[in-house]
Design an enzyme around this catalytic site. Sequence first.
Site, PDB file in Angstrom:
ATOM      1  N   SER A  29     -18.960 -67.757  41.025  1.00 48.02           N
ATOM      2  CA  SER A  29     -18.671 -69.152  40.697  1.00 48.02           C
ATOM      3  C   SER A  29     -18.140 -69.295  39.271  1.00 48.02           C
ATOM      4  O   SER A  29     -17.741 -70.383  38.869  1.00 48.02           O
ATOM      5  CB  SER A  29     -19.886 -70.031  40.935  1.00 48.02           C
ATOM      6  OG  SER A  29     -21.034 -69.455  40.392  1.00 48.02           O
ATOM      7  N   CYS A  30     -18.143 -68.213  38.507  1.00 49.02           N
ATOM      8  CA  CYS A  30     -17.521 -68.240  37.186  1.00 49.02           C
ATOM      9  C   CYS A  30     -16.006 -68.419  37.354  1.00 49.02           C
ATOM     10  O   CYS A  30     -15.455 -68.140  38.416  1.00 49.02           O
ATOM     11  CB  CYS A  30     -17.748 -66.936  36.428  1.00 49.02           C
ATOM     12  SG  CYS A  30     -19.406 -66.753  35.749  1.00 49.02           S
ATOM     13  N   ILE A  31     -15.352 -68.845  36.255  1.00 51.19           N
ATOM     14  CA  ILE A  31     -13.897 -68.960  36.273  1.00 51.19           C
ATOM     15  C   ILE A  31     -13.303 -67.881  35.372  1.00 51.19           C
ATOM     16  O   ILE A  31     -13.776 -67.666  34.256  1.00 51.19           O
ATOM     17  CB  ILE A  31     -13.444 -70.340  35.724  1.00 51.19           C
ATOM     18  CG1 ILE A  31     -13.911 -71.485  36.630  1.00 51.19           C
ATOM     19  CG2 ILE A  31     -11.917 -70.392  35.532  1.00 51.19           C
ATOM     20  CD1 ILE A  31     -13.128 -71.644  37.914  1.00 51.19           C
ATOM     21  N   GLY A  96     -14.526 -69.585  40.731  1.00 54.22           N
ATOM     22  CA  GLY A  96     -15.083 -70.874  41.139  1.00 54.22           C
ATOM     23  C   GLY A  96     -15.505 -70.914  42.602  1.00 54.22           C
ATOM     24  O   GLY A  96     -15.449 -71.950  43.249  1.00 54.22           O
TER      25      GLY A  96
ATOM     26  N   GLU B 113     -24.100 -62.695  39.203  1.00 49.37           N
ATOM     27  CA  GLU B 113     -23.584 -63.767  38.355  1.00 49.37           C
ATOM     28  C   GLU B 113     -24.068 -65.133  38.846  1.00 49.37           C
ATOM     29  O   GLU B 113     -24.453 -65.987  38.056  1.00 49.37           O
ATOM     30  CB  GLU B 113     -22.053 -63.703  38.416  1.00 49.37           C
ATOM     31  CG  GLU B 113     -21.324 -64.759  37.655  1.00 49.37           C
ATOM     32  CD  GLU B 113     -19.927 -64.950  38.230  1.00 49.37           C
ATOM     33  OE1 GLU B 113     -19.801 -65.655  39.250  1.00 49.37           O
ATOM     34  OE2 GLU B 113     -18.976 -64.382  37.687  1.00 49.37           O
TER      35      GLU B 113
END
Lengths: 160, 172
Positions: A29-31, A96, B113
């Site tokens: 979900s990180c960009i 994302g 993450e």
Amino acid sequence: MGKDSYYVGIGEMKVTHNPHQLIIMGLGSCIGLALYDRNAKVGGMAHIMLPESAGRCRCSTKRSCKFADRAVPILVDEMLRHNAAKSRMVAKLAGGASLFTTMDTLRIGEKNAEMVKEKLRQEGIKVVAEDTGGNYARTIKLDTCTGRLSVKTKDGVRVI
Amino acid sequence: MPKVEVVAIEELQRLIDQDKIVAGILVELEGDLSGYLQVLFPARSAFTLVDMLMGRTNGDTKSIETDMERSALMETGNILASSFCSAIADFFHTTLMPTPPSFAFDMMGAMVENAIIAVAQMQMTDQIILFRCDFKDEKELTIRGYILMFPSFDAVKRILSVLQGMVGDGEG
């Protein structure tokens, strides 16, 4: 001249120039935000974790790119220090995603992408390509010679 | 016996093979020790597990595609997570309730993450408790698994206070 690969860890950023490449592995979900200046052949990448710092400024300078609202201006400044020009900078973003349904309600991936794009608008930088959302992980690689961003998933590779 | 390590988030990113495909189960922990718990099986171990559970010949399963395969792995992970939770709850004289699990078969880096972000959303912690375990069946087939506990800040405080209490009792 040797071609080096730099790995950008969570909350970190890195700027480099042709012929080197920048990599973020296993984006959920990180960009992964990539900025590129075609003339200077300078590229930068930030591995952004959450949309807003909301006063949480305990982050060390090493991980100053945890939050989208702070990461975008920091990465732009670092690009400028490497002789890139703001007027020529373009942005590509990937990540994302939402891997686990348990966390769907948080919509973190989506909010991250929205905040990054909002901050880029404020900086006047155009998003030329985007590969966000979905329920799968991505490994991304920016080639500073061409500005191409390759996006690898467990099912294959595409270039944006 | 599992190997237990307490690692900082930044170390974890280096420690794991981020590109490696794993089967992952994520549960949220409710109660006094809140946070997230993740059970991960590397792809090869996940295939072996599916072979065993679905009565296939070892080596038959080569990908995780059907709902049956996903649910077999999710249930195994859920059972592991639940027994882990009750053991921890007993030890710390507290309650630990796992929520229903969710499942993904994808890159390890992205799964870890996800949990880091979720805990960061609640309250910053920078330590993770990592358990590495190997399970063997009677034919000596090895299944490798990882159990990762991502405790919230409140959970870390609670664990430390219980441990201090135990040390105190010992002295008394």
